[in-house]
Write a protein that holds these residues in place. Structure first.
Motif, short mmCIF file in Angstrom:
data_model
loop_
_atom_site.label_atom_id
_atom_site.label_comp_id
_atom_site.label_asym_id
_atom_site.label_seq_id
_atom_site.Cartn_x
_atom_site.Cartn_y
_atom_site.Cartn_z
N SER A 219 0.88 -1.27 -0.04
CA SER A 219 -0.09 0.16 -0.12
C SER A 219 0.95 1.33 -0.05
CB SER A 219 -0.80 0.20 1.40
OG SER A 219 -0.08 0.26 2.37
N VAL A 220 0.20 2.33 -0.48
CA VAL A 220 0.96 3.70 -0.32
C VAL A 220 -0.05 4.56 0.24
CG1 VAL A 220 0.23 4.25 -2.75
CG2 VAL A 220 2.15 5.27 -1.62
N SER A 221 0.28 5.71 0.94
CA SER A 221 -0.77 6.50 1.72
C SER A 221 -0.78 7.87 1.29
CB SER A 221 -0.57 6.42 2.92
OG SER A 221 -0.56 5.06 3.62
N VAL A 222 -1.91 8.65 1.44
CA VAL A 222 -1.90 9.99 0.77
C VAL A 222 -2.72 10.69 2.11
CG1 VAL A 222 -2.16 9.44 -1.44
CG2 VAL A 222 -4.26 9.77 -0.18
N THR A 223 -2.54 12.21 2.12
CA THR A 223 -3.17 13.11 2.70
C THR A 223 -3.61 14.14 1.73
OG1 THR A 223 -1.53 14.24 3.67
CG2 THR A 223 -2.44 12.35 4.96
N PHE A 224 -4.54 14.87 2.08
CA PHE A 224 -5.21 16.00 1.25
C PHE A 224 -6.04 16.85 2.12
CE2 PHE A 224 -8.22 12.69 1.01
CZ PHE A 224 -9.49 13.05 1.32
N VAL A 231 -14.84 24.75 -4.78
CA VAL A 231 -14.54 23.40 -4.97
C VAL A 231 -15.20 22.40 -4.04
CG1 VAL A 231 -12.68 21.51 -5.46
CG2 VAL A 231 -12.58 23.76 -6.20
N VAL A 232 -14.91 22.79 -2.52
CA VAL A 232 -15.44 22.10 -1.55
C VAL A 232 -16.67 21.88 -1.50
CG1 VAL A 232 -15.60 22.13 1.04
CG2 VAL A 232 -13.34 22.77 -0.05
N SER A 233 -17.71 22.98 -1.84
CA SER A 233 -18.87 22.67 -1.60
C SER A 233 -19.91 22.31 -2.97
CB SER A 233 -19.67 24.18 -1.43
OG SER A 233 -19.21 25.06 -2.31
N PRO A 269 -16.74 15.47 5.81
CA PRO A 269 -16.57 15.90 4.45
C PRO A 269 -15.57 14.96 3.64
CG PRO A 269 -17.15 17.74 5.56
CD PRO A 269 -16.90 16.60 6.70
N ALA A 270 -14.26 14.83 4.25
CA ALA A 270 -13.31 14.23 3.81
C ALA A 270 -13.51 12.64 3.74
CB ALA A 270 -11.86 14.43 4.54
N ARG A 271 -14.24 12.31 4.78
CA ARG A 271 -14.46 10.85 4.77
C ARG A 271 -15.58 10.33 3.79
NH1 ARG A 271 -15.17 8.41 10.94
NH2 ARG A 271 -15.11 6.47 9.41
#
Length: 304
Positions: A219-224, A231-233, A269-271
């Motif tokens: 596996s490889v992991s990311v955050t953001f 964009v968010v909404s 929101p991210a989840r």
């Protein structure tokens, strides 16, 4: 006692694991920021039939052992003769995957198989009226709320520090920021239609933020985080995530079997964006002052 395998109308076996198939809402520009959507008419009950399932976007079942994205692209080519396009996730968290695709105004439609006898391009409101049942009718109007945005990525540099500091202090981001990037992490600026709108990070294998995470083999992991409110909404989180996977993460790690993401457990929101992009919630682990909600996406299952 054995149970007969589920099959399509023409006798092809359907994959037993989810999602069992996919719908692709195909749209083309109709001027002034509007879109028209492709609907296909099922031929089974004649050209005048207008009951449930008569008009639908391109859709079809996934065959056993077939990855989800290739299956959706195959159905789009078989039903509408459309190829060479990217599909973007709308919601991949259920038993039927929902995608959208954008095509040029002059795209050619070819009803390749005998399942459909006609097609039309219609507005989102009209699609919502003539598609039945309700589960089908809802799909095009939902896609119509997603703006047309092209995501690209570039390495973060010294000139981005002011933006990064401002983004990290934003009210919808600050509660979920735990650690500074480490030296072996690859930092990327998220660019939407030429405008910097957020940050993504590809973690190195020795990153201390992974210390409490039970590693998935290969596996490889990311955050953001996405900082721009437009964009968010606007329901673009899943679109952004697949763009990052396709353009950056998977090419950089061609042998990775899984990609994991590490949002804070309270960052709903991210989840939700991750779940809509096909990531499954794997575990919650402590990480300093936060509890991380580890999500993972299976490369072979989704991309082949």
């Amino acid at each position: 006692m054995t149970t007969a395998a589920r099959t399509t109308w023409d006798g092809l076996e359907i994959a037993a694991n989810e999602p069992h198939g996919a719908t692709i809402a195909v749209r083309r520009p109709a001027g002034a920021g509007e879109f028209d959507y492709l609907l296909l008419h099922r031929a089974h009950q004649g050209p005048d039939f207008d009951g449930p399932w008569a008009w639908t976007p391109p859709a079809g079942a996934r065959q056993p052992g077939e990855a989800v994205e290739p299956a959706a692209l195959r159905e789009l080519a078989e039903e509408a003769g459309i190829g060479g396009v990217d599909i973007h996730p709308v919601d991949l968290s259920g038993n039927w995957a929902r995608f959208y695709a954008e095509v040029p105004a002059d795209v050619a439609v070819d009803l390749v198989d005998a399942e459909h006898d006609s097609y039309q391009w219609v507005s989102a409101p009209r699609a919502g009226r003539i598609c039945r049942p309700a589960a089908v009718a809802r799909q095009v109007p939902i896609v119509d709320t997603i703006p047309s945005v092209s995501f690209t990525f570039r390495p973060a540099g010294a000139g981005d520090r002011a933006d990064l500091l401002a983004w990290r202090a934003a009210p919808h981001i600050a509660p979920w920021i735990c650690d500074e990037p480490t030296e072996d992490a690859e930092e990327h600026i998220v660019v939407a239609d030429g405008r910097a709108v957020g940050y993504a990070e590809l973690l190195g294998a020795g990153d201390p933020r992974l210390a409490g995470v039970a590693a998935l083999a290969g596996s490889v992991s990311v955050t953001f985080y996405l900082a721009d409110a437009d964009v968010v909404s606007r329901g673009l989180g899943a679109t952004f995530l697949w763009a990052y996977l396709r353009q950056v993460v998977l090419p950089a790690h061609p042998g990775a079997a899984y990609v994991t993401a590490l949002p804070a457990a309270g960052n709903r929101p991210a989840r939700r964006a991750l779940e809509r992009a096909g990531f499954l919630h794997a575990a919650d682990v402590p990480d300093g002052s936060a509890i991380l909600a580890v999500h993972a996406i299976d490369r072979a299952h989704w991309f082949g």
